[in-house]
Design a protein around this motif. Structure first.
Motif, PDB file in Angstrom:
ATOM      1  N   LYS A  52       0.918  -1.359  -0.099  1.00  0.00           N
ATOM      2  CA  LYS A  52      -0.031  -0.609   0.049  1.00  0.00           C
ATOM      3  C   LYS A  52       1.066   1.059   0.035  1.00  0.00           C
ATOM      4  CE  LYS A  52      -4.387  -1.158   2.369  1.00  0.00           C
ATOM      5  NZ  LYS A  52      -4.695  -1.532   3.636  1.00  0.00           N
ATOM      6  N   THR A  53       0.362   2.530  -0.685  1.00  0.00           N
ATOM      7  CA  THR A  53       1.218   3.814  -0.292  1.00  0.00           C
ATOM      8  C   THR A  53       0.236   4.161   0.352  1.00  0.00           C
ATOM      9  OG1 THR A  53      -0.781   4.084  -1.985  1.00  0.00           O
ATOM     10  CG2 THR A  53       1.453   3.986  -3.116  1.00  0.00           C
ATOM     11  N   SER A  54       1.486   4.725   1.364  1.00  0.00           N
ATOM     12  CA  SER A  54       1.338   4.960   2.985  1.00  0.00           C
ATOM     13  C   SER A  54       1.882   6.358   2.730  1.00  0.00           C
ATOM     14  CB  SER A  54       1.911   4.401   3.674  1.00  0.00           C
ATOM     15  OG  SER A  54       2.257   4.668   5.311  1.00  0.00           O
ATOM     16  N   LYS A  55       0.796   7.125   3.962  1.00  0.00           N
ATOM     17  CA  LYS A  55       1.999   8.713   4.473  1.00  0.00           C
ATOM     18  C   LYS A  55       2.805   8.640   5.118  1.00  0.00           C
ATOM     19  CE  LYS A  55      -1.786  11.627   1.968  1.00  0.00           C
ATOM     20  NZ  LYS A  55      -2.859  12.075   1.911  1.00  0.00           N
ATOM     21  N   LEU A  56       2.984   7.321   6.475  1.00  0.00           N
ATOM     22  CA  LEU A  56       3.498   7.192   7.097  1.00  0.00           C
ATOM     23  C   LEU A  56       4.997   7.876   6.721  1.00  0.00           C
ATOM     24  CD1 LEU A  56       1.732   4.466   9.021  1.00  0.00           C
ATOM     25  CD2 LEU A  56       2.107   6.451   9.491  1.00  0.00           C
ATOM     26  N   ILE A  57       5.161   7.455   5.695  1.00  0.00           N
ATOM     27  CA  ILE A  57       6.605   7.061   4.782  1.00  0.00           C
ATOM     28  C   ILE A  57       6.760   8.748   4.527  1.00  0.00           C
ATOM     29  CG2 ILE A  57       8.216   6.168   3.841  1.00  0.00           C
ATOM     30  CD1 ILE A  57       6.306   3.808   3.178  1.00  0.00           C
ATOM     31  N   LYS A  58       7.183   9.333   4.758  1.00  0.00           N
ATOM     32  CA  LYS A  58       8.449  10.382   4.472  1.00  0.00           C
ATOM     33  C   LYS A  58       9.423  10.320   3.690  1.00  0.00           C
ATOM     34  CE  LYS A  58       5.674  13.749   8.023  1.00  0.00           C
ATOM     35  NZ  LYS A  58       5.427  13.685   8.915  1.00  0.00           N
ATOM     36  N   LEU A  59       9.691  10.659   2.556  1.00  0.00           N
ATOM     37  CA  LEU A  59      10.661  10.293   1.606  1.00  0.00           C
ATOM     38  C   LEU A  59      10.696  11.995   0.975  1.00  0.00           C
ATOM     39  CD1 LEU A  59      12.667   8.674  -0.146  1.00  0.00           C
ATOM     40  CD2 LEU A  59      10.809   8.842  -1.684  1.00  0.00           C
ATOM     41  N   LYS A  60      12.360  11.882   1.368  1.00  0.00           N
ATOM     42  CA  LYS A  60      12.800  12.737   1.340  1.00  0.00           C
ATOM     43  C   LYS A  60      13.906  12.550  -0.278  1.00  0.00           C
ATOM     44  CE  LYS A  60      14.626  17.405   3.269  1.00  0.00           C
ATOM     45  NZ  LYS A  60      15.233  18.081   4.489  1.00  0.00           N
ATOM     46  N   LYS A 113      14.186   5.627  16.247  1.00  0.00           N
ATOM     47  CA  LYS A 113      13.631   6.569  14.919  1.00  0.00           C
ATOM     48  C   LYS A 113      14.256   5.181  14.439  1.00  0.00           C
ATOM     49  CE  LYS A 113      13.604  11.215  16.289  1.00  0.00           C
ATOM     50  NZ  LYS A 113      14.031  12.953  16.465  1.00  0.00           N
ATOM     51  N   ALA A 114      12.697   5.330  13.889  1.00  0.00           N
ATOM     52  CA  ALA A 114      12.808   5.410  12.673  1.00  0.00           C
ATOM     53  C   ALA A 114      13.575   6.517  11.134  1.00  0.00           C
ATOM     54  CB  ALA A 114      11.566   4.248  11.644  1.00  0.00           C
ATOM     55  N   MET A 115      15.063   5.620  10.682  1.00  0.00           N
ATOM     56  CA  MET A 115      15.352   7.518  10.234  1.00  0.00           C
ATOM     57  C   MET A 115      16.530   6.587   9.042  1.00  0.00           C
ATOM     58  SD  MET A 115      17.503  10.008   9.542  1.00  0.00           S
ATOM     59  CE  MET A 115      18.032  11.115   9.155  1.00  0.00           C
ATOM     60  N   THR A 129      11.579   4.448  -4.594  1.00  0.00           N
ATOM     61  CA  THR A 129      10.200   3.717  -4.260  1.00  0.00           C
ATOM     62  C   THR A 129      11.514   3.757  -2.629  1.00  0.00           C
ATOM     63  OG1 THR A 129       9.919   3.263  -5.912  1.00  0.00           O
ATOM     64  CG2 THR A 129       8.503   2.709  -4.157  1.00  0.00           C
ATOM     65  N   ALA A 130      10.710   4.294  -1.356  1.00  0.00           N
ATOM     66  CA  ALA A 130      11.276   3.660  -0.202  1.00  0.00           C
ATOM     67  C   ALA A 130       9.976   2.459   0.250  1.00  0.00           C
ATOM     68  CB  ALA A 130      11.321   4.131   0.892  1.00  0.00           C
ATOM     69  N   LEU A 131      10.650   1.073   0.538  1.00  0.00           N
ATOM     70  CA  LEU A 131       9.425   0.453   0.538  1.00  0.00           C
ATOM     71  C   LEU A 131       9.905  -0.143   1.871  1.00  0.00           C
ATOM     72  CD1 LEU A 131       7.729  -2.409  -1.039  1.00  0.00           C
ATOM     73  CD2 LEU A 131       9.291  -3.393  -1.076  1.00  0.00           C
ATOM     74  N   VAL A 132       9.420  -0.090   2.850  1.00  0.00           N
ATOM     75  CA  VAL A 132       8.411  -0.715   4.402  1.00  0.00           C
ATOM     76  C   VAL A 132       8.310  -1.291   4.690  1.00  0.00           C
ATOM     77  CG1 VAL A 132       8.470   0.887   6.746  1.00  0.00           C
ATOM     78  CG2 VAL A 132       9.752   2.289   4.600  1.00  0.00           C
ATOM     79  N   GLU A 133       9.236  -1.973   5.698  1.00  0.00           N
ATOM     80  CA  GLU A 133       8.809  -3.471   6.497  1.00  0.00           C
ATOM     81  C   GLU A 133       8.092  -3.364   7.758  1.00  0.00           C
ATOM     82  OE1 GLU A 133      10.503  -7.644   5.518  1.00  0.00           O
ATOM     83  OE2 GLU A 133       9.008  -7.986   6.676  1.00  0.00           O
ATOM     84  N   LEU A 134       6.752  -3.342   7.914  1.00  0.00           N
ATOM     85  CA  LEU A 134       6.418  -3.776   9.406  1.00  0.00           C
ATOM     86  C   LEU A 134       6.748  -4.655  10.370  1.00  0.00           C
ATOM     87  CD1 LEU A 134       3.618  -1.099   9.026  1.00  0.00           C
ATOM     88  CD2 LEU A 134       5.206  -0.268   9.780  1.00  0.00           C
ATOM     89  N   SER A 135       6.997  -4.938  11.340  1.00  0.00           N
ATOM     90  CA  SER A 135       7.005  -5.390  12.616  1.00  0.00           C
ATOM     91  C   SER A 135       5.797  -6.950  11.915  1.00  0.00           C
ATOM     92  CB  SER A 135       7.371  -5.174  14.068  1.00  0.00           C
ATOM     93  OG  SER A 135       6.445  -5.413  14.077  1.00  0.00           O
ATOM     94  N   PHE A 139       3.401  -4.083   4.299  1.00  0.00           N
ATOM     95  CA  PHE A 139       4.344  -3.505   3.697  1.00  0.00           C
ATOM     96  C   PHE A 139       3.842  -1.670   3.008  1.00  0.00           C
ATOM     97  CE2 PHE A 139       6.250  -8.025   2.982  1.00  0.00           C
ATOM     98  CZ  PHE A 139       7.329  -7.265   2.994  1.00  0.00           C
ATOM     99  N   ILE A 140       4.168  -1.098   3.029  1.00  0.00           N
ATOM    100  CA  ILE A 140       3.883   0.049   2.910  1.00  0.00           C
ATOM    101  C   ILE A 140       5.060   0.538   2.411  1.00  0.00           C
ATOM    102  CG2 ILE A 140       2.256   0.827   4.461  1.00  0.00           C
ATOM    103  CD1 ILE A 140       4.272   2.351   6.245  1.00  0.00           C
ATOM    104  N   LYS A 141       4.772   1.465   1.319  1.00  0.00           N
ATOM    105  CA  LYS A 141       5.753   2.438   0.056  1.00  0.00           C
ATOM    106  C   LYS A 141       5.342   3.711  -0.218  1.00  0.00           C
ATOM    107  CE  LYS A 141       3.798   1.258  -5.032  1.00  0.00           C
ATOM    108  NZ  LYS A 141       4.096   1.081  -5.590  1.00  0.00           N
ATOM    109  N   ALA A 142       6.615   4.447  -0.592  1.00  0.00           N
ATOM    110  CA  ALA A 142       6.130   5.984  -0.902  1.00  0.00           C
ATOM    111  C   ALA A 142       7.270   5.779  -1.900  1.00  0.00           C
ATOM    112  CB  ALA A 142       6.697   6.936   0.020  1.00  0.00           C
ATOM    113  N   SER A 143       6.870   7.226  -3.143  1.00  0.00           N
ATOM    114  CA  SER A 143       7.750   7.069  -4.519  1.00  0.00           C
ATOM    115  C   SER A 143       7.582   8.444  -4.783  1.00  0.00           C
ATOM    116  CB  SER A 143       7.229   6.516  -5.135  1.00  0.00           C
ATOM    117  OG  SER A 143       6.183   6.094  -5.847  1.00  0.00           O
ATOM    118  N   GLN A 144       8.912   9.138  -5.533  1.00  0.00           N
ATOM    119  CA  GLN A 144       8.295   9.779  -6.193  1.00  0.00           C
ATOM    120  C   GLN A 144       9.368   9.885  -7.167  1.00  0.00           C
ATOM    121  OE1 GLN A 144      10.278  13.101  -3.011  1.00  0.00           O
ATOM    122  NE2 GLN A 144      10.356  14.401  -5.089  1.00  0.00           N
TER     123      GLN A 144
END
Lengths: 154, 112
Positions: A52-60, A113-115, A129-135, A139-144
């Protein structure tokens, strides 16, 4: 005269270094041993699970990168980072690089902190794309997309 | 292959207390060759040489591991956060695809 020579030298160095990445990238057709497509990379990481695309991830990432050899990337995930709920892994992927995978970072609750931030190479204009796996295994992702004026691979 | 590489562990802020979350960045002077580029003069392909994996250890406990591929810039910097948990040592171990293994450590002294 000395100053003039100095500027001439600097000019040639800049010109050569600006042209060479493009040439070397055009000449090279041979493949690296770890060549990986973006979709196959996604599949190998997620194992076919939905993302899923999520707003929890801040990709800079910069929208326009002048030099593809050095593109700063920062990923910030909004997470409490406790034993029950934390970010397990962050994968940074690029859409068109010959090897789509750039870095995988495996975090633990001891991070606090998750950074994560680093600098990556991009071969051309593409999407990062940043693909993040939670515990809990989701899976969530964000791309730019990043516009690259000079490619940095090779 | 016993060449020492310059590396650095930076902690921000410099003065920190116990239980505080600090920013830790690790820098290495490394060529990070992809194996795709050519030498300008000899016109030979430069063999691949890049960092494979990076491991952060705090008092012998593994905190963060990273799997790294070629697409990281020359002289890489890896930044994460670490929660300070008592006096000790922060150790970073990194390996190369050619088999080079190096490590760098920094003492951790929380104040107050």
């Amino acid at each position: 005269m000395q100053r003039r020579d100095f500027f001439k030298k600097i000019g040639t160095i800049v010109a050569v270094s600006a042209i060479t990445p493009a040439i070397s990238f055009a000449n090279e057709k041979q493949k690296s041993p770890n060549t990986m497509n973006f979709t196959t990379a996604m599949d190998t990481i997620t194992g076919g699970k939905p993302v899923k695309t999520s707003k929890l991830i801040k990709l800079k990432v910069p929208e326009i990168a002048e030099n593809g050899a050095v593109v700063p990337v920062t990923v910030n995930v909004d997470s409490p980072m406790t034993e029950k709920d934390y970010v397990k892994a962050i994968h940074i992927l690029s859409g068109k690089n010959f090897n789509a995978r750039s870095v995988d970072i495996y975090l633990t609750p001891a991070n606090g902190k998750a950074m994560f931030s680093t600098r990556i190479k991009l071969g051309g204009t593409q999407e990062v794309t940043a693909l993040v796996e939670l515990s809990n295994g989701t899976f969530i992702k964000a791309s730019q997309s990043v516009k690259v004026t000079i490619g940095g691979c090779g | 292959m016993a060449k020492t590489r310059k590396s650095l562990i930076k902690i921000k802020p410099k003065r920190y207390k116990d239980g505080e979350i600090v920013k830790v960045s690790f820098m290495v002077m490394h060529p990070m060759d992809t194996g795709m580029g050519k030498d300008k003069k000899t016109k030979k392909i430069i063999p691949a040489k890049y960092i494979n994996s990076v491991k952060f250890e705090y008092n012998g406990k593994v905190i963060t591991t990273m799997t790294v591929w070629e697409a990281i810039s020359v002289n890489p910097v890896f930044t994460t956060y670490v929660k300070i948990n008592g006096k000790g040592k922060l150790k970073v171990i990194y390996t190369d695809n050619t088999g080079e293994v190096h490590e760098k450590s920094k003492k951790i002294k929380p104040k107050g």
